[in-house]
Design an enzyme around this catalytic site. Sequence first.
Site, mmCIF file in Angstrom:
data_model
loop_
_atom_site.group_PDB
_atom_site.id
_atom_site.type_symbol
_atom_site.label_atom_id
_atom_site.label_comp_id
_atom_site.label_asym_id
_atom_site.label_seq_id
_atom_site.Cartn_x
_atom_site.Cartn_y
_atom_site.Cartn_z
ATOM 1 N N CYS A 1 -101.824 14.906 46.188
ATOM 2 C CA CYS A 1 -103.140 15.214 45.730
ATOM 3 C C CYS A 1 -103.841 16.129 46.980
ATOM 4 O O CYS A 1 -103.529 17.345 47.122
ATOM 5 C CB CYS A 1 -104.038 14.072 45.316
ATOM 6 S SG CYS A 1 -105.355 14.249 44.492
ATOM 7 N N HIS B 1 -101.085 10.240 42.486
ATOM 8 C CA HIS B 1 -100.760 9.237 43.448
ATOM 9 C C HIS B 1 -99.718 8.251 43.088
ATOM 10 O O HIS B 1 -100.143 7.276 42.449
ATOM 11 C CB HIS B 1 -102.164 8.504 43.390
ATOM 12 C CG HIS B 1 -103.259 9.405 44.240
ATOM 13 N ND1 HIS B 1 -103.655 9.453 45.580
ATOM 14 C CD2 HIS B 1 -104.164 10.226 43.568
ATOM 15 C CE1 HIS B 1 -104.682 10.247 45.614
ATOM 16 N NE2 HIS B 1 -104.869 10.705 44.481
ATOM 17 N N GLU C 1 -98.667 6.090 45.498
ATOM 18 C CA GLU C 1 -98.726 4.977 46.208
ATOM 19 C C GLU C 1 -99.933 4.150 45.804
ATOM 20 O O GLU C 1 -99.697 2.640 46.183
ATOM 21 C CB GLU C 1 -99.438 5.558 47.614
ATOM 22 C CG GLU C 1 -100.899 6.038 47.727
ATOM 23 C CD GLU C 1 -101.039 7.301 47.049
ATOM 24 O OE1 GLU C 1 -100.319 8.182 46.266
ATOM 25 O OE2 GLU C 1 -102.424 7.864 47.129
HETATM 26 N N1 GLN Z 1 -110.283 16.748 44.803
HETATM 27 C C1 GLN Z 1 -109.771 16.394 46.051
HETATM 28 C C2 GLN Z 1 -109.525 17.641 46.962
HETATM 29 O O1 GLN Z 1 -109.689 18.624 46.513
HETATM 30 C C3 GLN Z 1 -108.360 15.878 45.942
HETATM 31 C C4 GLN Z 1 -108.505 14.422 45.122
HETATM 32 C C5 GLN Z 1 -107.514 13.409 45.492
HETATM 33 O O2 GLN Z 1 -106.945 13.561 46.544
HETATM 34 N N2 GLN Z 1 -107.489 12.439 44.872
HETATM 35 O O3 GLN Z 1 -109.345 17.269 48.106
#
Ligand code: GLN
Length: 190
Positions: A77, A166, A168
Site C-alpha cells: 500500500c 495489506h 499483514e
Molecule cells: N492512501 C495512502 C497513501 O497514499 C495509502 C493507504 C494505506 O497504506 N493503507 O499513502
Amino acid sequence: MKIGILALQGSYLDHQRYFNQLGVETVLIKEPYQLKDIDGLVLPGGESTTMRRLIDRYHFMDDLKEICETKPVFGTCAGMILLAKEVVDNPTHIGVLDVKVKRNAFGRQVDSFEEKILVDEIGEVEGVYIRAPYIEKVGETVKVLGIHRDVIVAVRQGNVLATSFHPEITDDTKIGKYFINMVDNTINKA
Ligand code: GLN
C-alpha cells in the site's frame, strides 16, 4: 534471517506480528544505521506523505535507496507508493520500482474492502484494501502478479515485491512465505 520493518509510521506492528508468526526474526527500523544489518526490508502501509516527511527528517533516503536496490523489499500500500518510480500528481519517493501508481485509487476510507485475489506464483490470497493505490502502468521488466477489479494490484520486479493490499492484517500467510523465500534465495546466493 532478519527482516527489517520500516517503523516510522503505519502498520509496522502488524507486519511484525505477521512475520514473527512465520518464525522469522524481525527488527523495527527506527534509525538508518539499522538497515545495515538486515536481509530484507518491509515498507508497511500507512500514509506515504507522512512517511516521506519522516524519511527526510531522519535522513533515511540514501540508505533506503541502497537497500531497495540490493536486498529483497516488500512494499504494501503506502509502501508500494514509496517504491514507485512515478506517482500520479505526487512526487516520487524512493523510485526503484518501474511502475506508475495512483494513490487512493479505489476511493476513500469508507470504500475500504476485503476480497480474495488470485496472485500469480502465490495462489489465492485474502486482500484488504484501505485507501489503496493501484498501478496504472508497468515497465518492461516488471512482472504483473495480480489484477483485481481490472487493475494491477501486485507486482514483482527482481528483488522488489509490492501489493496494493495489506496481507499483514489477515491470517493468510502465503504472501509472507513468498517474501521469506525471496529473502532466503538471496542469502543462499551470497
Ligand atoms: N492512501 C495512502 C497513501 O497514499 C495509502 C493507504 C494505506 O497504506 N493503507 O499513502
